[in-house]
Design a protein around this motif. Structure first.
Motif, PDB file in Angstrom:
ATOM      1  N   ASP A 151       5.975  61.225  25.792  1.00 56.12           N
ATOM      2  CA  ASP A 151       6.718  60.931  25.410  1.00 56.12           C
ATOM      3  C   ASP A 151       6.727  59.245  26.280  1.00 56.12           C
ATOM      4  OD1 ASP A 151       8.519  60.207  28.672  1.00 56.12           O
ATOM      5  OD2 ASP A 151       6.729  62.600  29.318  1.00 56.12           O
ATOM      6  N   PRO A 164      10.612  63.122  29.581  1.00 54.12           N
ATOM      7  CA  PRO A 164       9.672  64.709  29.434  1.00 54.12           C
ATOM      8  C   PRO A 164      10.050  65.673  29.145  1.00 54.12           C
ATOM      9  CG  PRO A 164       9.042  63.397  30.974  1.00 54.12           C
ATOM     10  CD  PRO A 164       9.871  63.263  30.775  1.00 54.12           C
ATOM     11  N   TYR A 210      11.420  64.762  25.174  1.00 59.79           N
ATOM     12  CA  TYR A 210      10.018  65.520  24.374  1.00 59.79           C
ATOM     13  C   TYR A 210       9.871  66.994  23.686  1.00 59.79           C
ATOM     14  CZ  TYR A 210       5.250  64.815  22.688  1.00 59.79           C
ATOM     15  OH  TYR A 210       3.936  64.160  21.954  1.00 59.79           O
ATOM     16  N   PHE A 211      10.039  67.348  24.807  1.00 58.47           N
ATOM     17  CA  PHE A 211      10.044  68.546  24.778  1.00 58.47           C
ATOM     18  C   PHE A 211      11.202  69.421  23.862  1.00 58.47           C
ATOM     19  CE2 PHE A 211      11.794  73.226  26.227  1.00 58.47           C
ATOM     20  CZ  PHE A 211      10.070  73.453  25.913  1.00 58.47           C
ATOM     21  N   GLN A 237       5.173  72.790  26.966  1.00 54.42           N
ATOM     22  CA  GLN A 237       5.595  72.608  27.905  1.00 54.42           C
ATOM     23  C   GLN A 237       4.258  72.132  28.509  1.00 54.42           C
ATOM     24  OE1 GLN A 237       8.684  72.091  29.528  1.00 54.42           O
ATOM     25  NE2 GLN A 237       7.429  70.935  30.890  1.00 54.42           N
ATOM     26  N   VAL A 266       3.649  68.862  27.122  1.00 50.16           N
ATOM     27  CA  VAL A 266       4.401  67.581  27.523  1.00 50.16           C
ATOM     28  C   VAL A 266       4.147  67.121  29.486  1.00 50.16           C
ATOM     29  CG1 VAL A 266       6.478  66.994  28.532  1.00 50.16           C
ATOM     30  CG2 VAL A 266       6.510  68.402  26.128  1.00 50.16           C
TER      31      VAL A 266
END
Length: 139
Positions: free
Chosen positions: A51, A69, A72-73, A90, A93
């Motif tokens: 991210d 983050p 991005y997830f 997860q 990330v």
């Protein structure tokens, strides 16, 4: 007892074995041929996707302040049509920025930071196979 660790495949680079070895787990590296002889490893382009916020704040790369983050997830899960194992997403990330920073600290060259895989914002630290192999061999 079987112990496992985060499986990190970087175009045949054996990254998962390196991470597992750091945790004192037994590892095995399986590849399609002799390392450095098949052509795939040494000629491959590569990117580490992280991210933008972590790229900027943790890795010192020109990340996008709009990214996080959490975003991005969400993007990974959405682009995967919610078929992804969200625990693995997860873990990626969370771990990707740590591994990227380690690799940079050990000397891996980053040629640019840009949008990768048609993502809306820059998330790809672009490198290549030779840089990854040299970095891991030196470590």
């Amino acid at each position: 007892m079987i112990q496992t660790f985060w499986l990190w495949e970087v175009k045949g680079q054996g990254k998962s074995s390196y991470r597992a070895a750091d945790e004192n787990l037994k590892t095995i590296l399986v590849t399609k041929g002799r390392i450095g002889r098949t052509g795939a490893t040494m000629t491959a382009g590569a990117d580490f996707t992280v991210d933008g916020k972590s790229a900027k704040e943790y890795c010192g790369l020109p990340g996008d302040d709009r990214d996080s983050p959490e975003r991005y997830f969400k993007d990974i899960v959405t682009e995967g049509l919610f078929l992804n194992n969200q625990e693995i997403v997860q873990a990626h990330v969370e771990v990707a920025p740590i591994v990227l920073k380690e690799m940079i600290d050990w000397g891996m060259k980053i040629f640019r930071f840009q949008s990768a895989h048609f993502q809306e914002m820059a998330r790809g630290a672009i490198t290549n196979g030779p840089s990854i192999v040299r970095t891991l061999r030196a470590k």
